[in-house]
Design a protein around this motif. Structure first.
Motif, PDB file in Angstrom:
ATOM      1  N   ALA A 269      43.641  37.722  42.164  1.00  0.00           N
ATOM      2  CA  ALA A 269      43.427  39.147  42.404  1.00  0.00           C
ATOM      3  C   ALA A 269      43.835  39.963  41.177  1.00  0.00           C
ATOM      4  CB  ALA A 269      44.219  39.599  43.622  1.00  0.00           C
ATOM      5  N   THR A 270      44.938  39.583  40.567  1.00  0.00           N
ATOM      6  CA  THR A 270      45.391  40.274  39.357  1.00  0.00           C
ATOM      7  C   THR A 270      44.369  40.148  38.242  1.00  0.00           C
ATOM      8  OG1 THR A 270      47.709  39.862  39.958  1.00  0.00           O
ATOM      9  CG2 THR A 270      47.251  40.436  37.665  1.00  0.00           C
ATOM     10  N   GLU A 271      43.828  38.959  38.081  1.00  0.00           N
ATOM     11  CA  GLU A 271      42.799  38.736  37.053  1.00  0.00           C
ATOM     12  C   GLU A 271      41.535  39.537  37.336  1.00  0.00           C
ATOM     13  OE1 GLU A 271      42.381  34.519  37.195  1.00  0.00           O
ATOM     14  OE2 GLU A 271      44.091  34.139  35.866  1.00  0.00           O
ATOM     15  N   ALA A 272      41.319  39.864  38.607  1.00  0.00           N
ATOM     16  CA  ALA A 272      40.150  40.663  38.995  1.00  0.00           C
ATOM     17  C   ALA A 272      40.417  42.166  38.890  1.00  0.00           C
ATOM     18  CB  ALA A 272      39.720  40.319  40.414  1.00  0.00           C
ATOM     19  N   GLY A 273      41.621  42.535  38.444  1.00  0.00           N
ATOM     20  CA  GLY A 273      41.926  43.952  38.231  1.00  0.00           C
ATOM     21  C   GLY A 273      42.683  44.627  39.357  1.00  0.00           C
ATOM     22  N   ILE A 274      43.147  43.851  40.333  1.00  0.00           N
ATOM     23  CA  ILE A 274      43.942  44.421  41.421  1.00  0.00           C
ATOM     24  C   ILE A 274      45.419  44.359  41.026  1.00  0.00           C
ATOM     25  CG2 ILE A 274      44.612  44.192  43.847  1.00  0.00           C
ATOM     26  CD1 ILE A 274      41.842  43.008  44.389  1.00  0.00           C
ATOM     27  N   PHE A 275      46.102  45.457  41.144  1.00  0.00           N
ATOM     28  CA  PHE A 275      47.492  45.598  40.728  1.00  0.00           C
ATOM     29  C   PHE A 275      48.380  45.142  41.886  1.00  0.00           C
ATOM     30  CE2 PHE A 275      50.698  48.728  38.728  1.00  0.00           C
ATOM     31  CZ  PHE A 275      50.948  47.861  37.657  1.00  0.00           C
ATOM     32  N   CYS A 276      48.655  43.820  41.981  1.00  0.00           N
ATOM     33  CA  CYS A 276      49.399  43.301  43.126  1.00  0.00           C
ATOM     34  C   CYS A 276      50.526  42.377  42.677  1.00  0.00           C
ATOM     35  CB  CYS A 276      48.478  42.593  44.111  1.00  0.00           C
ATOM     36  SG  CYS A 276      47.557  41.205  43.419  1.00  0.00           S
ATOM     37  N   PHE A 277      51.552  42.273  43.540  1.00  0.00           N
ATOM     38  CA  PHE A 277      52.768  41.546  43.190  1.00  0.00           C
ATOM     39  C   PHE A 277      53.278  40.777  44.402  1.00  0.00           C
ATOM     40  CE2 PHE A 277      52.328  45.411  40.786  1.00  0.00           C
ATOM     41  CZ  PHE A 277      52.581  45.023  39.471  1.00  0.00           C
TER      42      PHE A 277
END
Length: 351
Positions: free
Chosen positions: A235-243
């Motif tokens: 998801a992060t690689e897809a541009g979603i800012f998640c942790f």
């Protein structure tokens, strides 16, 4: 001011608190400045509930279709004509039968563009099961009716927005329902909804772990290492800012949730128990991913207090206003997309 939105409202189980919270929400005429309510039910049933809670100066304007709605009144469409035996506080087939008649008619009008959004009063998931409704709840029914590929049960309030990967399924089936693909799909839905429906330009999303202590590096289950973390990375690689993944208990106990725009829980109770505590009667259930806007209060049928004038309408009123705000945000975004110059001017104003 632009034309008022028409908000469709279903009555839910007629033996529960649905009509009580509806009546209490619509009694103050000041709210009619913001939307035109159209309740799908039956005036005789509504009158029974009104008398049960001791409300005198309130009545519905009876109409046959949303086009006839009076913008200065609370309107009602009679979805059935026969007399109905109301058994307050009782779970029976009658409550389920008429809850579905209300829901089915409202959804038809919603899909035909006759109303602008839908707010659903609580149903009982057992007694509503019948031909035409064989689903775990509203969410799954609306997904099927709209042919949506996936939806997110998104519980929202001013302090917290939390969605769940697995919804109304038995606890024994949760682990097998948690896959990298399922988590990724819910993250996409949440990210899109936060942008489109809540106007958060770059949402910051927390992801909770499945196991206690988020698995303790594989010591307590391997799903967090093998499934949850890879989903977050993709998801992060897809541009979603998640942790994450975050251990759920410490995440809420330390108020870490206040640092995020959205939280993705792995299963129903992991998300809804802290949400309902934090929301304190003002929580709203929003179904993200549908082609239309649907909200509901975060409580159930309230059989134990039905007809006793004890039900709080705060959550239901919040659900109505969330529906109004989300529809308006979506339409404003569509207008801005169609007029890039206006969008640039708005962006400069906000800067």
């Amino acid at each position: 001011m632009s034309e008022k939105l028409k908000i469709g409202i279903t009555v839910g189980d007629i033996n529960g608190i649905g009509l009580e919270v509806i009546i209490k929400s619509l009694m103050d005429n000041r709210i009619l400045e913001y939307f035109t309510p159209i309740v799908y039910g039956n005036t005789k049933v509504a009158s029974f509930h009104r008398k049960a809670i001791g409300v005198q100066d309130f009545s519905f304007n009876v109409i046959n279709s949303p086009e006839q709605a009076n913008p200065k009144r609370a309107n009602m469409i009679n979805c059935w004509q026969e007399d109905v035996k109301i058994s307050l506080g009782e779970q029976n087939e009658v409550g389920g039968k008429y809850a579905f008649l209300s829901l089915n008619k409202a959804v038809d009008d919603l899909q035909n563009g006759k109303i602008d959004a839908l707010v659903t009063a609580p149903i009982n998931k057992n007694n509503i099961q019948q031909e035409g409704f064989q689903f775990p709840g509203h969410t799954e029914y609306l997904q099927a009716k709209s042919n949506a590929s996936d939806v997110l049960m998104f519980m929202v309030t001013d302090e917290l927005r939390i969605g769940v990967v697995s919804g109304h399924i038995p606890v024994k089936d949760i682990s097998s329902a948690i896959s990298k693909e399922a988590i990724l799909e819910k993250l996409i839905l949440m990210n899109d909804s936060l942008k489109k429906d809540f106007w958060i330009q770059k949402p910051k999303i927390a992801v909770l772990g499945l196991n206690p202590h988020a698995g303790d590096n594989g010591l307590i289950g391997t799903e967090d290492e093998d499934v949850v973390k890879p989903a977050i990375l993709e998801a992060t690689e897809a541009g979603i800012f998640c942790f994450g993944p975050y251990p759920a208990d410490g995440f809420f106990a330390s108020d870490t949730y206040t640092k995020f725009d959205g939280v993705l829980a792995m299963y129903h109770d992991q998300g809804l128990i802290p949400f309902k505590h934090i929301a304190s009667r003002k929580g709203v259930n929003y179904t993200a991913g549908l082609p239309f806007v649907r909200t509901s209060p975060d409580h159930g049928t309230g059989y134990d207090i039905a007809g006793k004038n004890l039900a709080s309408h705060e959550s239901f009123l919040e659900a109505i206003f969330y529906a109004v705000h989300i529809v308006r945000r979506r339409r404003e975004q569509a207008e801005l997309a169609a007029n890039p110059l206006a969008f640039r001017r708005l962006s400069k104003d906000r800067d």
